[in-house]
Design a protein around this motif. Structure first.
Motif, PDB file in Angstrom:
ATOM      1  N   MET A   1       0.842  -1.199   0.000  1.00 22.84           N
ATOM      2  CA  MET A   1       0.000   0.000   0.000  1.00 22.84           C
ATOM      3  C   MET A   1       0.878   1.251   0.000  1.00 22.84           C
ATOM      4  N   LEU A   2       0.305   2.333  -0.425  1.00 24.55           N
ATOM      5  CA  LEU A   2       1.058   3.581  -0.606  1.00 24.55           C
ATOM      6  C   LEU A   2       1.444   4.217   0.726  1.00 24.55           C
ATOM      7  N   ASN A   3       2.663   4.690   0.787  1.00 19.93           N
ATOM      8  CA  ASN A   3       3.130   5.440   1.957  1.00 19.93           C
ATOM      9  C   ASN A   3       3.529   6.828   1.477  1.00 19.93           C
ATOM     10  N   GLN A   4       2.799   7.828   1.907  1.00 16.35           N
ATOM     11  CA  GLN A   4       3.009   9.183   1.394  1.00 16.35           C
ATOM     12  C   GLN A   4       3.553  10.123   2.464  1.00 16.35           C
ATOM     13  N   VAL A   5       4.199   9.575   3.499  1.00 11.55           N
ATOM     14  CA  VAL A   5       4.602  10.407   4.636  1.00 11.55           C
ATOM     15  C   VAL A   5       5.559  11.521   4.236  1.00 11.55           C
ATOM     16  N   GLU A   6       6.325  11.301   3.149  1.00 14.68           N
ATOM     17  CA  GLU A   6       7.313  12.309   2.780  1.00 14.68           C
ATOM     18  C   GLU A   6       6.741  13.405   1.897  1.00 14.68           C
ATOM     19  N   TYR A   7       5.462  13.366   1.583  1.00 12.84           N
ATOM     20  CA  TYR A   7       4.873  14.326   0.658  1.00 12.84           C
ATOM     21  C   TYR A   7       4.023  15.367   1.379  1.00 12.84           C
ATOM     22  N   GLU A   8       4.021  16.557   0.810  1.00 19.21           N
ATOM     23  CA  GLU A   8       3.101  17.589   1.264  1.00 19.21           C
ATOM     24  C   GLU A   8       1.748  17.348   0.590  1.00 19.21           C
ATOM     25  N   LEU A   9       0.725  17.955   1.145  1.00 20.61           N
ATOM     26  CA  LEU A   9      -0.591  17.849   0.523  1.00 20.61           C
ATOM     27  C   LEU A   9      -0.579  18.486  -0.860  1.00 20.61           C
ATOM     28  N   THR A  10      -1.174  17.799  -1.805  1.00 22.64           N
ATOM     29  CA  THR A  10      -1.338  18.393  -3.135  1.00 22.64           C
ATOM     30  C   THR A  10      -2.490  19.392  -3.074  1.00 22.64           C
ATOM     31  N   GLU A  11      -2.650  20.150  -4.144  1.00 16.37           N
ATOM     32  CA  GLU A  11      -3.755  21.106  -4.203  1.00 16.37           C
ATOM     33  C   GLU A  11      -5.098  20.394  -4.097  1.00 16.37           C
ATOM     34  N   THR A  35      -3.178   7.411  -5.506  1.00 15.39           N
ATOM     35  CA  THR A  35      -3.202   8.870  -5.330  1.00 15.39           C
ATOM     36  C   THR A  35      -3.274   9.315  -3.866  1.00 15.39           C
ATOM     37  N   GLY A  36      -3.024   8.413  -2.942  1.00 15.27           N
ATOM     38  CA  GLY A  36      -2.911   8.814  -1.537  1.00 15.27           C
ATOM     39  C   GLY A  36      -4.222   9.069  -0.837  1.00 15.27           C
ATOM     40  N   LYS A  37      -5.230   8.240  -1.081  1.00 12.14           N
ATOM     41  CA  LYS A  37      -6.529   8.464  -0.437  1.00 12.14           C
ATOM     42  C   LYS A  37      -6.458   8.253   1.074  1.00 12.14           C
ATOM     43  N   THR A  38      -5.726   7.212   1.517  1.00 12.24           N
ATOM     44  CA  THR A  38      -5.618   6.971   2.958  1.00 12.24           C
ATOM     45  C   THR A  38      -4.866   8.104   3.635  1.00 12.24           C
ATOM     46  N   PHE A  39      -3.796   8.560   3.008  1.00  9.20           N
ATOM     47  CA  PHE A  39      -3.043   9.707   3.520  1.00  9.20           C
ATOM     48  C   PHE A  39      -3.959  10.920   3.678  1.00  9.20           C
ATOM     49  N   THR A  40      -4.820  11.145   2.690  1.00  6.72           N
ATOM     50  CA  THR A  40      -5.745  12.281   2.731  1.00  6.72           C
ATOM     51  C   THR A  40      -6.719  12.148   3.888  1.00  6.72           C
ATOM     52  N   LEU A  41      -7.248  10.937   4.089  1.00 13.67           N
ATOM     53  CA  LEU A  41      -8.197  10.711   5.182  1.00 13.67           C
ATOM     54  C   LEU A  41      -7.528  10.867   6.547  1.00 13.67           C
ATOM     55  N   VAL A  42      -6.283  10.439   6.639  1.00 13.97           N
ATOM     56  CA  VAL A  42      -5.532  10.628   7.895  1.00 13.97           C
ATOM     57  C   VAL A  42      -5.374  12.115   8.188  1.00 13.97           C
ATOM     58  N   GLU A  43      -5.065  12.896   7.154  1.00 11.61           N
ATOM     59  CA  GLU A  43      -4.931  14.341   7.325  1.00 11.61           C
ATOM     60  C   GLU A  43      -6.253  14.963   7.761  1.00 11.61           C
ATOM     61  N   VAL A  44      -7.357  14.469   7.216  1.00 14.25           N
ATOM     62  CA  VAL A  44      -8.697  14.941   7.619  1.00 14.25           C
ATOM     63  C   VAL A  44      -8.921  14.656   9.095  1.00 14.25           C
ATOM     64  N   SER A  45      -8.574  13.435   9.523  1.00 15.70           N
ATOM     65  CA  SER A  45      -8.856  13.010  10.910  1.00 15.70           C
ATOM     66  C   SER A  45      -8.100  13.843  11.944  1.00 15.70           C
ATOM     67  N   THR A 243      -5.975  12.860  -8.599  1.00  9.58           N
ATOM     68  CA  THR A 243      -5.443  12.365  -9.875  1.00  9.58           C
ATOM     69  C   THR A 243      -3.920  12.222  -9.888  1.00  9.58           C
ATOM     70  N   LYS A 244      -3.242  12.743  -8.855  1.00  7.03           N
ATOM     71  CA  LYS A 244      -1.784  12.681  -8.793  1.00  7.03           C
ATOM     72  C   LYS A 244      -1.366  11.375  -8.125  1.00  7.03           C
ATOM     73  N   SER A 245      -0.792  10.446  -8.892  1.00  6.64           N
ATOM     74  CA  SER A 245      -0.369   9.164  -8.335  1.00  6.64           C
ATOM     75  C   SER A 245       1.030   9.252  -7.758  1.00  6.64           C
ATOM     76  N   PHE A 246       1.199   8.730  -6.557  1.00  8.83           N
ATOM     77  CA  PHE A 246       2.512   8.677  -5.908  1.00  8.83           C
ATOM     78  C   PHE A 246       3.142   7.302  -6.072  1.00  8.83           C
ATOM     79  N   ARG A 247       2.483   6.431  -6.840  1.00 11.31           N
ATOM     80  CA  ARG A 247       2.958   5.057  -7.008  1.00 11.31           C
ATOM     81  C   ARG A 247       3.828   4.895  -8.239  1.00 11.31           C
ATOM     82  N   PHE A 248       3.341   5.348  -9.396  1.00 11.56           N
ATOM     83  CA  PHE A 248       4.016   5.000 -10.641  1.00 11.56           C
ATOM     84  C   PHE A 248       4.431   6.227 -11.451  1.00 11.56           C
ATOM     85  N   ASN A 249       5.290   5.974 -12.446  1.00 14.83           N
ATOM     86  CA  ASN A 249       5.825   7.052 -13.270  1.00 14.83           C
ATOM     87  C   ASN A 249       4.824   7.488 -14.340  1.00 14.83           C
TER      88      ASN A 249
END
Length: 518
Positions: A1-11, A35-45, A243-249
């Motif tokens: 699963m995606l780990n986005q801890v090193e990223y800032e929130l996208t627009e 695209t970091g949906k779990t990361f987004t929900l964690v930020e919401v919480s 729409t911004k994927s943190f997984r693939f190129n």
């Protein structure tokens, strides 16, 4: 699963977080692959730390992973764990069946033929997956089967027989609707909403909450055969996109985008990650198949080449039914979990038409007649790998339990969902254009010049395309978006390269080959 801890929130993510933080009562999010949906929900919480938050996960694996990411104030539950705790008094006395009831078990329980038993289970399962309070008169014209379906539900409610997981989820929903169970949350988050069935959607709405959020990917709906529905489409609320994927190129993003625009009329484009540089020697890779049969083919090929591999699922979940079907055909003892197969012997012996066929052929005919796909696939595997099936299973099981690290993994597209590897090879058993051709053959629309456009028109405007075909398109999208750096596509989609003219030619050829008059 995606780990986005090193990223800032996208627009896009910031807009979602701020909208929910500002008190929007209902928000829905379509999050493309990676695209970091779990990361987004964690930020919401994080804005609800002193409040009550419920996160509803799709399955146990997602629940366990989410527990590590959310703050302790967030209750992380699957729908079934939510139901189990809500019905604790009842569940303490109940006996939960391992797996679902089989047609043959229902046939014996109510002393009906196999076809009627299949219809009883269809009605029962449809009701358990629905948001309805009762089994409707409109569910079937067969009043006898409907009556037995009601009896089956009543037997479970009275603890006369083992209950199923779908039953107690339905019972929990009914108790919520009655007001017998009450609990309030400040925020309820529903994940994987594209595969939420109506009973889960009813639970989501019946739980008292100040704010609600649904998130999923409409192009990853792959469980319609289990009653899954796209809640993102059904729920009326402002729609946000990730729409911004943190997984693939970007190369993989472009392929996914082109596929979705060609086959599903998607208007948005996926953006890839600049951090996914390509390596000639990936640390791990996966082979993704549509079917268990193709997966077993690949195991055999890898062994011939001296390669070790590991399956994502426990091998017995891939081989179990087929191994026991083969054992039944050979008159050997069955494993305890598959002892219900013995009941088929009685049907076989009572059928006057079985004199010229063995037990396996009989099972194949029965499975085809009743559209029992699980049994049919297992029979086909047993038939194809009759002399090597047990050996393949033993080797796969040995590799699976080995402590040695593997670099090659094997999985079906369904099991691959939510996972990622550096390199992914999508195997050639998806055959989407053949399914579209079959659609035109079934519809008797054999003289269309532009098959793809007609197909899309039916899918998006007239709604006549079967959901199963949409699921197949989505499965392919799931498969190609598992790769982080390298994607190898062995399907006919790669050969066609999404060229609409070539697709139409391919569909036309399939139709022409399978029909006498076009």
């Amino acid at each position: 699963m995606l780990n986005q801890v090193e990223y800032e929130l996208t627009e896009e993510q910031s807009k979602i977080v701020n909208t929910i933080k500002d008190g929007a009562p209902l928000v829905k999010i379509n999050a493309f692959a990676g695209t970091g949906k779990t990361f987004t929900l964690v930020e919401v919480s994080k804005y609800f730390l002193n409040k009550k938050v419920l996160y509803i996960a799709f399955n146990k694996a997602i629940q366990l992973e989410a527990k590590e990411k959310f703050d302790a104030c967030v209750a992380v539950k699957t729908t079934h764990s939510l139901a189990y705790s809500g019905l604790y008094g009842f569940m303490k006395q109940a006996r939960v069946k391992k797996g679902d009831y089989k047609n043959i078990e229902i046939a014996e329980m109510f002393n009906v033929d196999y076809k009627t038993a299949s219809l009883i289970l269809t009605i029962f399962n449809a009701y358990c997956n629905s948001g309805a309070k009762t089994i409707s008169e409109d569910d079937t014209s067969d009043s006898i089967a409907k009556s037995y379906a009601i009896q089956l539900f009543t037997k479970m409610a009275n603890n006369e027989i083992e209950i199923t997981h779908s039953f107690y989820l339905k019972l929990y929903q009914l108790k919520l609707l009655e007001g017998a169970i009450r609990k309030h949350y400040d925020l309820v988050l529903l994940d994987e909403a594209q595969d939420t069935n109506d009973v889960t959607l009813s639970i989501f709405y019946s739980i008292s909450a100040t704010q609600r959020v649904v998130v999923g990917d409409r192009h990853q709906q792959i469980y319609s055969f289990r009653g899954g529905v796209n809640a993102i489409a059904k729920i009326k609320a402002e729609l946000f996109h990730l729409t911004k994927s943190f997984r693939f190129n970007q190369l993989i993003a472009n392929k996914a985008t082109e596929f979705l625009k060609t086959f599903k009329k998607e208007k948005l484009s996926l953006k890839g990650s600049s951090n996914s540089s390509v390596s000639l020697f990936p640390e791990n890779e996966v082979y993704i198949a549509r079917t268990n049969s193709r997966l077993i083919d690949t195991m055999s090929s890898l062994l011939d080449n001296g390669c070790m591999f590991k399956t994502i699922r426990e091998p017995y979940l891939i081989f179990g039914l087929a191994l026991n079907v083969l054992a039944l055909n050979n008159g050997e003892e069955l494993d305890k979990g598959y002892s219900y197969l013995y009941k088929f012997i009685k049907l076989y012996e009572e059928d006057a038409m079985t004199s010229d066929m063995n037990r396996l052929d009989f099972l194949i005919n029965l499975a085809e007649e009743t559209e029992d796909i699980e049994l049919l696939m297992a029979c086909k595997i047993a038939q194809k790998y009759e002399y090597s099936l047990n050996e393949l299973y033993e080797i796969a099981n040995e590799f699976y339990n080995s402590k040695d690290e593997a670099s090659i993994f094997l999985t079906t597209a369904h099991t691959a969902k939510g996972l990622e590897w550096e390199k992914a090879t999508v195997l050639n058993d998806f055959n989407i254009t053949k399914q579209i051709a079959k659609y035109f053959i079934d519809k008797n629309r054999l003289k269309e010049n532009n098959f793809l456009e007609a197909f899309l028109e039916d899918m998006s405007v007239q709604g006549r395309i079967k959901q199963t075909i949409i699921d197949e398109l989505n499965l392919y999208y799931v498969a190609i978006t598992r790769a982080k750096k390298i994607l190898v596509d062995e399907t006919e989609m790669e050969i066609l390269d999404n060229d609409k003219n070539k697709i139409n030619q391919k569909i036309f050829k399939i139709i022409k080959d399978q029909t006498e008059d076009i």
